[in-house]
Design a protein around this motif. Structure first.
Motif, mmCIF file in Angstrom:
data_model
loop_
_atom_site.group_PDB
_atom_site.id
_atom_site.type_symbol
_atom_site.label_atom_id
_atom_site.label_comp_id
_atom_site.label_asym_id
_atom_site.label_seq_id
_atom_site.Cartn_x
_atom_site.Cartn_y
_atom_site.Cartn_z
ATOM 1 N N ALA A 1 -44.835 -82.534 1.781
ATOM 2 C CA ALA A 1 -44.021 -82.019 2.860
ATOM 3 C C ALA A 1 -43.876 -80.850 2.898
ATOM 4 O O ALA A 1 -43.523 -80.353 4.235
ATOM 5 N N LYS A 2 -44.424 -79.919 2.315
ATOM 6 C CA LYS A 2 -44.667 -78.149 2.518
ATOM 7 C C LYS A 2 -45.415 -78.286 3.498
ATOM 8 O O LYS A 2 -45.469 -77.034 4.427
ATOM 9 N N TYR A 3 -47.416 -79.098 3.416
ATOM 10 C CA TYR A 3 -47.516 -78.560 4.030
ATOM 11 C C TYR A 3 -47.386 -78.544 5.446
ATOM 12 O O TYR A 3 -47.766 -77.894 6.768
ATOM 13 N N TYR A 4 -46.551 -79.966 5.488
ATOM 14 C CA TYR A 4 -46.308 -80.042 7.492
ATOM 15 C C TYR A 4 -45.450 -79.216 7.956
ATOM 16 O O TYR A 4 -45.319 -79.446 8.878
ATOM 17 N N SER A 5 -44.538 -78.846 6.846
ATOM 18 C CA SER A 5 -43.064 -78.181 7.106
ATOM 19 C C SER A 5 -43.107 -77.180 7.960
ATOM 20 O O SER A 5 -42.717 -76.284 8.693
ATOM 21 N N SER B 1 -51.882 -84.326 1.485
ATOM 22 C CA SER B 1 -51.701 -83.293 2.137
ATOM 23 C C SER B 1 -52.521 -83.230 3.342
ATOM 24 O O SER B 1 -52.433 -82.074 4.378
ATOM 25 N N VAL B 2 -53.686 -83.700 3.036
ATOM 26 C CA VAL B 2 -54.595 -84.215 3.859
ATOM 27 C C VAL B 2 -54.207 -84.604 5.282
ATOM 28 O O VAL B 2 -54.136 -84.843 6.269
ATOM 29 N N ASP B 3 -53.659 -85.714 4.609
ATOM 30 C CA ASP B 3 -52.246 -86.740 5.596
ATOM 31 C C ASP B 3 -51.832 -86.245 6.528
ATOM 32 O O ASP B 3 -51.320 -86.576 7.222
ATOM 33 N N ALA B 4 -50.728 -85.348 5.640
ATOM 34 C CA ALA B 4 -49.841 -84.323 6.254
ATOM 35 C C ALA B 4 -50.409 -83.413 7.381
ATOM 36 O O ALA B 4 -49.793 -83.804 8.624
ATOM 37 N N TRP C 1 -51.349 -82.463 13.036
ATOM 38 C CA TRP C 1 -52.499 -82.014 14.337
ATOM 39 C C TRP C 1 -52.099 -83.149 15.166
ATOM 40 O O TRP C 1 -52.394 -82.888 16.695
ATOM 41 N N THR C 2 -52.378 -83.974 14.735
ATOM 42 C CA THR C 2 -52.728 -85.253 15.712
ATOM 43 C C THR C 2 -51.166 -85.809 16.515
ATOM 44 O O THR C 2 -51.226 -86.874 16.877
ATOM 45 N N GLY C 3 -49.801 -85.747 15.309
ATOM 46 C CA GLY C 3 -48.947 -86.613 15.815
ATOM 47 C C GLY C 3 -48.814 -88.175 15.094
ATOM 48 O O GLY C 3 -47.704 -88.707 15.631
ATOM 49 N N LYS C 4 -50.110 -88.338 14.710
ATOM 50 C CA LYS C 4 -50.683 -90.200 13.923
ATOM 51 C C LYS C 4 -50.700 -89.857 12.896
ATOM 52 O O LYS C 4 -50.889 -88.551 12.391
ATOM 53 N N TRP C 5 -50.258 -90.490 11.971
ATOM 54 C CA TRP C 5 -51.150 -91.031 10.819
ATOM 55 C C TRP C 5 -52.534 -91.609 10.786
ATOM 56 O O TRP C 5 -52.906 -91.790 11.252
ATOM 57 N N PRO C 6 -53.279 -90.960 9.769
ATOM 58 C CA PRO C 6 -53.958 -91.637 9.860
ATOM 59 C C PRO C 6 -54.280 -92.944 9.191
ATOM 60 O O PRO C 6 -53.347 -94.038 8.661
#
Length: 426
Positions: free
Chosen positions: A254-258, A302-305, A310-315
């Protein structure tokens, strides 16, 4: 329509080419900066490190950052890093190491300064024809991570080095990287280093506000968040015996994403990209605090975040999700040999069967500063007994001391989560 006003820098003489080349920069009439590559806007979606580059590309990344020049020749996937980067169309922020006084470098020693200048000149001369290098990263926290930034010797020498880099390679931009966005440090670069094109800032708990901080300090050129991730081990709550409490995998993600979202939205036109830290694994306080991958290679949430940011989508395959990982022993003391309860609730987004790995290690005693190499404590397999649905127990060590229980949850398809609980035996 916005009118783009080019900044007359030598780097802008390089225009679109048939093969990837140096990154340039330009500024719009309203003061917004952007990088350019092959004649197109280029926003850095980067990570620090040189492993798992295929996952970086799959996640939407387009750049990587190194800290020292030797990394360019090191093998990645069996090939020199620069070759692998070319194959994947990744640019490199190529690090040129600048001496730290805590490592014995003396900015008042003319002989040391001259040796460093020659070393950097030789490094740039050797690598300036490599097309994977997007720009130069001159120094990383050379002022010291805990310094106040008010030593003009360092900033003045940085300008000397930046001029050397541009003498050898006038086609590329030069970035320098400071520890945190303290006003004195930003002003040091602004006032003494006109040859620095891009300011990089390493920040953790305060990372989302770094763009505003550099703007408020008077910086008016491009800015890159060069390291960010979970709150640092110096920024979190600690146990009564001084053990930092590591954020959970979900909190880190969540921290990475925000941070990625906020720093790009609130940088007042200065932010031209970021590098997540660390696209790999390292021992720093613990073996799992900063790495976005396990030592065994699996990606962490964190990679998924970052993929989502970056892409707007989950892997397609997401990491197992640890919903609950708690114990009354967390941050507390237990008796030698005492039975310790743990509550665990895990879910996998794709319904994959997960494997649990439990280990026990003593608290790290080899704490260094600024990310310097640390010795990892020995981990031993921990026997856990099932005590019902989502309930487990283990026996505390017989020897008094500070410990951590580590849990790794793997889905068997290259994804994992990692958690730990600090406790004390006394």
């Amino acid at each position: 329509m916005k009118t783009l006003v080019p900044i007359l820098l030598p780097a802008l003489l390089a225009t679109a080419a048939a093969e990837p080349g140096p990154i340039t920069m330009r500024r719009s009439g309203n003061g917004t900066w952007e990088l350019m590559r092959e004649g197109k806007p280029y926003f850095i979606r980067g990570a620090g490190g040189q492993r798992n580059l295929d996952v970086l590309v799959e996640s939407g990344g387009n750049s990587l950052r190194t800290w020292g020049i030797d990394s360019l020749a090191e093998k990645t996937d069996g090939k020199p890093l620069v070759q692998r980067a070319r194959e994947l169309d990744l640019t490199i922020a190529a690090g040129l190491w600048v001496g730290h006084e805590r490592h014995g470098f003396n900015y008042s020693d003319a002989a040391q300064l001259e040796t460093q200048r020659k070393t950097i000149r030789a490094a740039v001369a050797k690598w300036k024809h490599e097309p994977a290098i997007g720009f130069w990263g001159l120094g990383n926290e050379m002022e010291g991570p805990t310094a106040d930034g008010k030593d003009p010797r360092i900033w003045k020498e940085l300008e000397v080095l930046a001029k050397i880099v541009k003498e050898e390679d006038p086609s590329r931009l030069v970035m320098t990287v400071i520890a945190g966005a303290a006003r004195a440090k930003i002003e040091g670069v602004k006032d003494h280093c006109p040859s620095i094109d891009i300011l990089g800032v390493n920040a953790y708990a305060s990372a989302a506000g770094a763009g505003k901080a550099v703007k408020d300090a008077g910086w008016n050129r491009p800015f890159v968040l060069t390291e960010f991730g979970p709150s640092g081990h110096w920024e979190v709550a600690k146990t009564s015996w001084g053990a930092p409490i590591e954020p959970s995998s979900r909190d880190k993600a969540a921290k990475y994403y925000s941070t990625q979202q906020l720093v790009t939205e609130e940088s007042h036109g200065l932010c031209v990209g970021s590098y997540a830290f660390l696209w790999g694994q390292k021992q720093e306080c613990t073996a799992t605090w900063y790495g976005m991958f396990l030592k065994s290679g699996e990606k962490l949430p964190s990679v998924d975040a970052m993929s989502r940011a970056w892409t707007g989508k989950w892997p397609a395959n997401r990491c197992p999700r640890v919903e609950t990982f708690s114990s009354p022993a967390k941050g507390n003391s237990v008796r030698p040999g005492e039975s310790v309860a743990v509550t665990l609730d895990v879910a996998d987004p794709e319904g994959d069967k997960v494997e649990l790995q439990w280990t026990l290690a003593g608290e790290s005693t080899d704490r260094q500063t600024g990310g310097d190499a640390e010795r990892a404590p020995e981990e031993k397999k921990l026997t856990m007994e099932s005590a019902g649905t989502n309930q487990w127990t283990f026996k505390a060590p017989s020897k008094p001391g500070a410990y951590r229980v580590f849990l790794v949850v793997r889905d068997g398809r290259g994804a994992a989560s990692a958690e730990n609980i600090p406790f004390q035996v006394r």
